[in-house]
Scaffold this active site. Sequence first.
Site, PDB file in Angstrom:
ATOM      1  N   CYS A   2      -8.377 -12.045   4.266  1.00 32.64           N
ATOM      2  CA  CYS A   2      -8.424 -13.511   4.309  1.00 32.64           C
ATOM      3  C   CYS A   2      -9.502 -13.915   5.300  1.00 32.64           C
ATOM      4  O   CYS A   2      -9.975 -13.114   6.077  1.00 32.64           O
ATOM      5  CB  CYS A   2      -7.080 -14.059   4.765  1.00 32.64           C
ATOM      6  SG  CYS A   2      -5.745 -13.503   3.721  1.00 32.64           S
ATOM      7  N   ARG A  27     -16.206 -13.884   0.129  1.00 36.34           N
ATOM      8  CA  ARG A  27     -15.143 -12.860   0.138  1.00 36.34           C
ATOM      9  C   ARG A  27     -14.174 -13.048  -1.013  1.00 36.34           C
ATOM     10  O   ARG A  27     -13.369 -12.169  -1.302  1.00 36.34           O
ATOM     11  CB  ARG A  27     -14.344 -12.947   1.447  1.00 36.34           C
ATOM     12  CG  ARG A  27     -15.125 -12.740   2.702  1.00 36.34           C
ATOM     13  CD  ARG A  27     -14.366 -13.338   3.877  1.00 36.34           C
ATOM     14  NE  ARG A  27     -13.107 -12.705   4.078  1.00 36.34           N
ATOM     15  CZ  ARG A  27     -12.870 -11.823   5.046  1.00 36.34           C
ATOM     16  NH1 ARG A  27     -13.837 -11.504   5.857  1.00 36.34           N
ATOM     17  NH2 ARG A  27     -11.694 -11.272   5.200  1.00 36.34           N
ATOM     18  N   TRP A  75      -6.542 -14.521   0.569  1.00 31.24           N
ATOM     19  CA  TRP A  75      -6.616 -13.530  -0.500  1.00 31.24           C
ATOM     20  C   TRP A  75      -5.178 -13.025  -0.599  1.00 31.24           C
ATOM     21  O   TRP A  75      -4.746 -12.224   0.221  1.00 31.24           O
ATOM     22  CB  TRP A  75      -7.577 -12.415  -0.143  1.00 31.24           C
ATOM     23  CG  TRP A  75      -7.576 -11.275  -1.113  1.00 31.24           C
ATOM     24  CD1 TRP A  75      -6.721 -10.206  -1.143  1.00 31.24           C
ATOM     25  CD2 TRP A  75      -8.451 -11.077  -2.240  1.00 31.24           C
ATOM     26  NE1 TRP A  75      -7.003  -9.383  -2.193  1.00 31.24           N
ATOM     27  CE2 TRP A  75      -8.057  -9.886  -2.874  1.00 31.24           C
ATOM     28  CE3 TRP A  75      -9.504 -11.787  -2.760  1.00 31.24           C
ATOM     29  CZ2 TRP A  75      -8.707  -9.391  -4.012  1.00 31.24           C
ATOM     30  CZ3 TRP A  75     -10.157 -11.283  -3.874  1.00 31.24           C
ATOM     31  CH2 TRP A  75      -9.749 -10.111  -4.500  1.00 31.24           C
ATOM     32  N   ASN A 101      -4.702 -12.907   9.026  1.00 32.84           N
ATOM     33  CA  ASN A 101      -5.355 -11.992   8.099  1.00 32.84           C
ATOM     34  C   ASN A 101      -4.763 -10.617   8.370  1.00 32.84           C
ATOM     35  O   ASN A 101      -4.763 -10.155   9.503  1.00 32.84           O
ATOM     36  CB  ASN A 101      -6.871 -11.985   8.324  1.00 32.84           C
ATOM     37  CG  ASN A 101      -7.553 -10.996   7.387  1.00 32.84           C
ATOM     38  OD1 ASN A 101      -6.979 -10.607   6.373  1.00 32.84           O
ATOM     39  ND2 ASN A 101      -8.750 -10.566   7.744  1.00 32.84           N
ATOM     40  N   GLY A 102      -4.213  -9.971   7.339  1.00 31.28           N
ATOM     41  CA  GLY A 102      -3.625  -8.639   7.503  1.00 31.28           C
ATOM     42  C   GLY A 102      -2.301  -8.572   6.763  1.00 31.28           C
ATOM     43  O   GLY A 102      -1.966  -9.443   5.968  1.00 31.28           O
ATOM     44  N   GLU A 481     -14.761  10.412 -11.723  1.00 28.74           N
ATOM     45  CA  GLU A 481     -15.134   9.239 -10.912  1.00 28.74           C
ATOM     46  C   GLU A 481     -16.422   9.509 -10.157  1.00 28.74           C
ATOM     47  O   GLU A 481     -17.282   8.636 -10.047  1.00 28.74           O
ATOM     48  CB  GLU A 481     -13.993   8.888  -9.954  1.00 28.74           C
ATOM     49  CG  GLU A 481     -14.242   7.662  -9.102  1.00 28.74           C
ATOM     50  CD  GLU A 481     -14.528   6.384  -9.885  1.00 28.74           C
ATOM     51  OE1 GLU A 481     -14.302   6.368 -11.123  1.00 28.74           O
ATOM     52  OE2 GLU A 481     -15.024   5.423  -9.277  1.00 28.74           O
ATOM     53  N   LYS A 485     -19.796   7.135 -10.548  1.00 29.17           N
ATOM     54  CA  LYS A 485     -20.460   6.511  -9.399  1.00 29.17           C
ATOM     55  C   LYS A 485     -21.956   6.811  -9.398  1.00 29.17           C
ATOM     56  O   LYS A 485     -22.782   5.921  -9.221  1.00 29.17           O
ATOM     57  CB  LYS A 485     -19.835   7.001  -8.089  1.00 29.17           C
ATOM     58  CG  LYS A 485     -18.524   6.341  -7.782  1.00 29.17           C
ATOM     59  CD  LYS A 485     -18.754   4.887  -7.395  1.00 29.17           C
ATOM     60  CE  LYS A 485     -17.646   3.925  -7.792  1.00 29.17           C
ATOM     61  NZ  LYS A 485     -17.216   3.845  -9.144  1.00 29.17           N
ATOM     62  N   GLU A 488     -23.596   4.902 -12.421  1.00 33.70           N
ATOM     63  CA  GLU A 488     -23.653   3.426 -12.472  1.00 33.70           C
ATOM     64  C   GLU A 488     -24.485   2.828 -11.345  1.00 33.70           C
ATOM     65  O   GLU A 488     -24.986   1.721 -11.488  1.00 33.70           O
ATOM     66  CB  GLU A 488     -22.251   2.822 -12.484  1.00 33.70           C
ATOM     67  CG  GLU A 488     -21.412   3.046 -11.261  1.00 33.70           C
ATOM     68  CD  GLU A 488     -20.074   2.327 -11.370  1.00 33.70           C
ATOM     69  OE1 GLU A 488     -19.956   1.341 -12.096  1.00 33.70           O
ATOM     70  OE2 GLU A 488     -19.120   2.776 -10.704  1.00 33.70           O
ATOM     71  N   HIS A 504     -17.785  26.685 -23.371  1.00 32.42           N
ATOM     72  CA  HIS A 504     -17.622  26.370 -24.804  1.00 32.42           C
ATOM     73  C   HIS A 504     -18.730  25.466 -25.310  1.00 32.42           C
ATOM     74  O   HIS A 504     -18.543  24.721 -26.259  1.00 32.42           O
ATOM     75  CB  HIS A 504     -16.246  25.729 -25.025  1.00 32.42           C
ATOM     76  CG  HIS A 504     -15.123  26.611 -24.634  1.00 32.42           C
ATOM     77  ND1 HIS A 504     -14.694  27.676 -25.398  1.00 32.42           N
ATOM     78  CD2 HIS A 504     -14.376  26.644 -23.506  1.00 32.42           C
ATOM     79  CE1 HIS A 504     -13.718  28.318 -24.778  1.00 32.42           C
ATOM     80  NE2 HIS A 504     -13.487  27.701 -23.625  1.00 32.42           N
ATOM     81  N   LYS A 603     -18.867  -7.163 -12.381  1.00 32.23           N
ATOM     82  CA  LYS A 603     -17.736  -6.695 -11.574  1.00 32.23           C
ATOM     83  C   LYS A 603     -16.453  -6.698 -12.405  1.00 32.23           C
ATOM     84  O   LYS A 603     -15.647  -5.795 -12.316  1.00 32.23           O
ATOM     85  CB  LYS A 603     -17.540  -7.592 -10.344  1.00 32.23           C
ATOM     86  CG  LYS A 603     -16.391  -7.158  -9.446  1.00 32.23           C
ATOM     87  CD  LYS A 603     -16.590  -5.757  -8.897  1.00 32.23           C
ATOM     88  CE  LYS A 603     -15.419  -5.255  -8.107  1.00 32.23           C
ATOM     89  NZ  LYS A 603     -15.534  -3.811  -7.771  1.00 32.23           N
TER      90      LYS A 603
HETATM   91  C1  AGP Z   1     -16.199   0.927 -11.582  1.00 30.56           C
HETATM   92  O1  AGP Z   1     -17.124   1.237 -10.545  1.00 30.56           O
HETATM   93  C2  AGP Z   1     -16.753  -0.030 -12.575  1.00 30.56           C
HETATM   94  N1  AGP Z   1     -17.205  -1.190 -11.914  1.00 30.56           N
HETATM   95  C3  AGP Z   1     -15.870  -0.241 -13.786  1.00 30.56           C
HETATM   96  O2  AGP Z   1     -15.730   1.013 -14.415  1.00 30.56           O
HETATM   97  C4  AGP Z   1     -14.443  -0.796 -13.529  1.00 30.56           C
HETATM   98  O3  AGP Z   1     -13.656   0.193 -12.926  1.00 30.56           O
HETATM   99  C5  AGP Z   1     -13.834  -1.175 -14.896  1.00 30.56           C
HETATM  100  O4  AGP Z   1     -14.638  -2.182 -15.461  1.00 30.56           O
HETATM  101  C6  AGP Z   1     -12.381  -1.672 -14.788  1.00 30.56           C
HETATM  102  O5  AGP Z   1     -12.342  -2.859 -14.038  1.00 30.56           O
HETATM  103  P1  AGP Z   1     -10.895  -3.378 -13.541  1.00 30.56           P
HETATM  104  O6  AGP Z   1     -10.364  -2.303 -12.634  1.00 30.56           O
HETATM  105  O7  AGP Z   1     -11.169  -4.664 -12.816  1.00 30.56           O
HETATM  106  O8  AGP Z   1     -10.024  -3.546 -14.746  1.00 30.56           O
END
Ligand code: AGP
Length: 608
Positions: A2, A27, A75, A101-102, A481, A485, A488, A504, A603
């Site tokens: 927050c 934020r 938040w 905040n916390g 993952e 990373k 992307e 394989h 995002k």
């Molecule tokens: C992760 O780094 C990406 N930005 C993307 O794969 C993300 O995890 C995916 O779009 C799911 O988003 P969400 O967790 O908000 O549902």
Amino acid sequence: MCGIVGYIGEKQAAPFLLSGLARLEYRGYDSAGIAVYNNGDITVAKKKGKLAVLSESIEDGFKIKGTFGIGHTRWATHGEPSDVNSHPHTSMSGTFAVVHNGIIENYLTLKDELTNKGFEFKSQTDTEVIAQLLEMYYEGDLFDAVVKTTARLNGSYALGIVCKDYPDTMMAVRKESPLIVGLGTGENYIASDIPAILGHTRNVYLLENDEFVVATKEDVKIYDRNKNLIKKKIFEVNWDVEAAEKGGYDSFMYKEMLEQPRALRDTIHPRIHEGHVKLDNISMTKEDIEKFTKISIIGCGSAYHVGCVGKYVIEKLTRKPVEVELASEFRYREPIVDDTTLVVVISQSGETADTIAAMRDAKKAGARILSIVNVVGSTIARESEDILYTWAGPEIAVATTKAYSTQLSAIYLIALYMADLLGTIEKDQLDKYVKALYDLPDKVEKVIEKREEIKAVADEYCKIEHAFFIGRGTDYAAAMEGSLKLKEISYVHSEAYAAGELKHGTISLIENGTLVVAVAASKNHFDKMLSNIEEVRARGAVIYALCGEGNKLIEKKAKYVFYIPDTEDIFTPSLVVPPMQLFGYYVSKAKGLDVDKPRNLAKSVTVE
Ligand code: AGP
């Protein structure tokens, strides 16, 4: 999570507070409010929604008089976004107004105690407990009441406090959640973040834990809880606003990677009580869990990768069959789901279109929905029967890091919660798991402290065009993952592969100098991983191994080794993924790319 601002001086406080809160808008938040002292009373204005809603309701602050006040952007963690859950919160008699905040881990116990003493509560928040405690302990000495109140709080807090009897004194205190004091001329300020006060001063005190602020318009004193004066050094801020929003770091992603230990403590610790996992917002009973014949985990991107770890962990602990599926696939294959299926929906934003649609299909088919979400009151949260919130706070970088890590911890909590109820693991093993989970944030912190080691390798390999991430079991899920990373944010092509699967077919892609990140943290699979590492090394691969401390053997086969602290096998993804996040980050930085806003990405993918 927050935003907090406070002002004490000679100007009207409300317009200052609103402009300070506006500086914290980046934020993300779901409600806002201010409390201003004037002529023996405290006026509170607070609204759900954007800051503009609050501003309009008080004519940009000109409707509220007074030269001393506090403000807050929320938040949500405890309690849906609403006017009544917004901060500031006041004590029953109105003597105190508080912004926080916390997360107060023991707020329910405190709320019971206060209710039994006749205190009435208006909100569902943990913060309101603080305002009532201040009232309970107040006998005319403000400092004394604040010290006694904070002594009762477990968890994290940054507090701004107004007391009706102290018109010339603003108090503040921090424990874990950031808080600063701005030093002005004839006025002083508090804020959770430097941007909120940048337009007014560049001289600040950066507060440490358990430092108590007593601020008047002329003077600021900092004390410890025994009222010993603390001599603070003035920190002169030479950041511009943008840098300040990132806490002085060069990107939100870097800041959020470093916030992971705090986010994990906030998500894990409030849910562990006397050696057991206790889940809030979960109404699922032991009978409900016994009835489940299958558990389906759905999500997209990194959330899906969390599900891949979840499959191994939940099956191991509960012996219930677990399927993991991309939400965009789940919804089009007529999934076999009915009222004996538990569907776990994972989403940081809670607004991902594919995940929402898949959840609705599952719900229509009679499944029980349990969601793991980072945004309180989001669509997925609102439509789930049970919710386990991650308390990562706002995640601004497009590439998820702290939300992913807290989602992992939520999966561990759910697996342990169900296994405890089902009795599918022995008590002594449960105790070991719960202790290891409680200690995980500190171990993640140790991993992140070694980030320079990772930077060195990333700088050396930032020009690669391909990379492989291999692993077995939960290490394979973690490798997914790590690969995402790198892809992307640095645009390097990479693939995550089950290490046993390389021979394989894919091993034909390995040539001299191909970088292979071998995730070999799981003790169960370590020997097999050594053979897989040998297979690719024999074909010219360069190995970057991630494994547990003490496995010196691997140094004979891997050119680079990153050691992680010891933990239970099922929790190793939490310790091997942050190094891979950092690897992708450093490669991207070395290539001069925008780590916070990678090309082609959003995002929250709210379209199909
Ligand atoms: C992760 O780094 C990406 N930005 C993307 O794969 C993300 O995890 C995916 O779009 C799911 O988003 P969400 O967790 O908000 O549902």
